[in-house]
Motif scaffolding. Structure first.
Motif, short mmCIF file in Angstrom:
data_model
loop_
_atom_site.label_atom_id
_atom_site.label_comp_id
_atom_site.label_asym_id
_atom_site.label_seq_id
_atom_site.Cartn_x
_atom_site.Cartn_y
_atom_site.Cartn_z
N ALA A 1 0.81 -1.21 0.00
CA ALA A 1 0.00 0.00 0.00
C ALA A 1 0.85 1.26 0.00
O ALA A 1 0.56 2.22 -0.74
N ASP A 2 1.89 1.31 0.84
CA ASP A 2 2.73 2.51 0.88
C ASP A 2 3.49 2.70 -0.42
O ASP A 2 3.58 3.82 -0.95
N ALA A 3 4.07 1.62 -0.95
CA ALA A 3 4.84 1.72 -2.19
C ALA A 3 3.94 2.17 -3.34
O ALA A 3 4.35 2.99 -4.17
N ILE A 4 2.73 1.65 -3.41
CA ILE A 4 1.81 2.02 -4.48
C ILE A 4 1.40 3.48 -4.35
O ILE A 4 1.33 4.22 -5.34
N TRP A 5 1.16 3.93 -3.12
CA TRP A 5 0.81 5.34 -2.91
C TRP A 5 1.97 6.24 -3.34
O TRP A 5 1.75 7.26 -4.03
N LEU A 6 3.18 5.89 -2.95
CA LEU A 6 4.35 6.70 -3.34
C LEU A 6 4.48 6.75 -4.87
O LEU A 6 4.72 7.82 -5.44
N ALA A 7 4.33 5.60 -5.51
CA ALA A 7 4.45 5.57 -6.96
C ALA A 7 3.38 6.44 -7.63
O ALA A 7 3.65 7.12 -8.62
N ALA A 8 2.20 6.43 -7.06
CA ALA A 8 1.12 7.26 -7.61
C ALA A 8 1.41 8.75 -7.46
O ALA A 8 0.89 9.57 -8.23
N GLN A 9 2.25 9.10 -6.48
CA GLN A 9 2.65 10.51 -6.30
C GLN A 9 3.82 10.89 -7.19
O GLN A 9 4.24 12.05 -7.21
N GLY A 10 4.37 9.92 -7.92
CA GLY A 10 5.47 10.20 -8.84
C GLY A 10 6.82 9.66 -8.41
O GLY A 10 7.82 9.85 -9.12
N TRP A 11 6.89 9.00 -7.27
CA TRP A 11 8.15 8.44 -6.79
C TRP A 11 8.50 7.19 -7.59
O TRP A 11 7.63 6.45 -8.05
N ARG A 12 9.81 6.93 -7.72
CA ARG A 12 10.30 5.65 -8.22
C ARG A 12 10.71 4.85 -6.99
O ARG A 12 11.60 5.27 -6.24
N VAL A 13 10.09 3.70 -6.80
CA VAL A 13 10.15 3.00 -5.52
C VAL A 13 10.84 1.65 -5.64
O VAL A 13 10.56 0.88 -6.57
N THR A 14 11.74 1.40 -4.71
CA THR A 14 12.25 0.05 -4.48
C THR A 14 11.57 -0.46 -3.22
O THR A 14 11.69 0.15 -2.16
N ALA A 15 10.79 -1.53 -3.36
CA ALA A 15 9.97 -2.03 -2.25
C ALA A 15 10.43 -3.44 -1.88
O ALA A 15 10.47 -4.33 -2.73
N VAL A 16 10.76 -3.62 -0.60
CA VAL A 16 11.40 -4.85 -0.14
C VAL A 16 10.54 -5.54 0.89
O VAL A 16 10.00 -4.91 1.80
N ASP A 17 10.43 -6.85 0.76
CA ASP A 17 9.77 -7.65 1.79
C ASP A 17 10.35 -9.06 1.77
O ASP A 17 10.89 -9.50 0.75
N VAL A 18 10.21 -9.76 2.88
CA VAL A 18 10.71 -11.12 2.98
C VAL A 18 9.72 -12.14 2.44
O VAL A 18 10.09 -13.27 2.14
N SER A 19 8.45 -11.75 2.27
CA SER A 19 7.41 -12.68 1.88
C SER A 19 7.13 -12.61 0.38
O SER A 19 6.69 -11.57 -0.13
N GLY A 20 7.33 -13.72 -0.32
CA GLY A 20 6.98 -13.78 -1.72
C GLY A 20 5.48 -13.70 -1.94
O GLY A 20 5.02 -13.16 -2.94
N VAL A 21 4.71 -14.23 -1.00
CA VAL A 21 3.25 -14.16 -1.10
C VAL A 21 2.80 -12.70 -1.06
O VAL A 21 2.00 -12.25 -1.89
N ALA A 22 3.34 -11.93 -0.12
CA ALA A 22 2.99 -10.51 -0.02
C ALA A 22 3.41 -9.74 -1.26
O ALA A 22 2.67 -8.90 -1.77
N LEU A 23 4.61 -10.01 -1.76
CA LEU A 23 5.11 -9.29 -2.92
C LEU A 23 4.28 -9.60 -4.17
O LEU A 23 4.04 -8.71 -4.99
N GLY A 24 3.86 -10.84 -4.32
CA GLY A 24 3.00 -11.18 -5.45
C GLY A 24 1.68 -10.43 -5.39
O GLY A 24 1.19 -9.92 -6.40
N ARG A 25 1.13 -10.35 -4.20
CA ARG A 25 -0.12 -9.62 -4.00
C ARG A 25 0.09 -8.13 -4.28
O ARG A 25 -0.75 -7.47 -4.91
N ALA A 26 1.23 -7.60 -3.81
CA ALA A 26 1.53 -6.18 -4.01
C ALA A 26 1.69 -5.86 -5.49
O ALA A 26 1.20 -4.83 -5.98
#
Length: 223
Positions: free
Chosen positions: A56-81
């Motif tokens: 949610a945070d990474a998507i909001w930042l990207a929508a504001q024009g940011w280029r985002v590197t988003a990191v998580d340990v969970s592949g399930v969460a990243l797929g959903r993101a």
């Protein structure tokens, strides 16, 4: 999003993959309010989101024009993101990376580094991760750290906070002063722009709204 070193018995990636697999969505899908408040008026640049969860945070930042590197340990969460980012039309602005931050950290420097509720058992690992986070802030950039200031009210009387998962307790909830001290930032190179505790309403396990106290620290690296 609340990741770091895993427990001694269950690797972090296995724990969080299982946790996210419990339902179609674990978190609200809304960006963290402190991030929106503290970053909304900044000119977009490059951002690093640590423990991004369902994105949610990474998507909001990207929508504001940011280029985002988003990191998580969970592949399930990243797929959903990634699915949510594609639906929001910002997939090309986000680089999703699966990492255990206690073992590896993204390369590069960023105008914004955000760590939202990056709790884990054994805060020594969290301190090390946050020092790496500070080192990744570009000149003129900011580091925003938000965390819980104490256990949830529905765990009153218990020794640990387990509201981020079953059997994955958090032992300590450092104050912003303690977080700042652990960062060991040179005073002549950084300024503290925000250091506060605040209350918000969070639903408990039974759906009842309860007040929770959180702590936010924002520091800016001098240009």
């Amino acid at each position: 999003m609340n990741h770091g070193n895993g427990s001694t018995t269950v690797p972090d990636e296995e724990f969080w993959d299982a946790r996210y697999a419990e339902g179609d969505r674990i978190w609200s899908g809304n960006p963290n309010a402190t991030l929106v408040r503290e970053v909304g008026d900044r000119a977009p640049g490059t951002a690093l989101e640590l423990g991004c969860g369902e994105g949610a945070d990474a998507i909001w930042l990207a929508a504001q024009g940011w280029r985002v590197t988003a990191v998580d340990v969970s592949g399930v969460a990243l797929g959903r993101a990634a699915e949510q980012a594609a639906a929001a039309g910002v997939a090309d602005r986000i680089d999703w990376q699966r990492r255990d931050l206690s073992l590896s950290f993204p390369e590069g420097s960023y105008d914004l580094v955000s760590a939202q509720f990056l709790h884990n058992p054994g805060e020594v690992f969290r301190d090390r991760i946050l020092r790496r986070a500070a080192a990744a802030v570009a000149p003129g950039g900011v580091l925003l750290i938000v965390g819980h200031a104490g256990p949830p009210p529905w765990q009153h009387g218990h020794d640990h906070d387990q509201d981020h998962g079953h059997g994955h307790p958090v032992d300590e909830f450092p104050t912003t002063d303690e977080v700042l001290a652990a960062l060991a930032l040179p005073a002549d190179a950084w300024e503290v722009q925000l250091s506060e505790e605040y209350t918000r309403v969070q639903n408990g396990p039974d759906g009842q709204p309860l007040e929770r106290t959180d702590a936010a620290l924002k520091v800016r690296r001098h240009s």
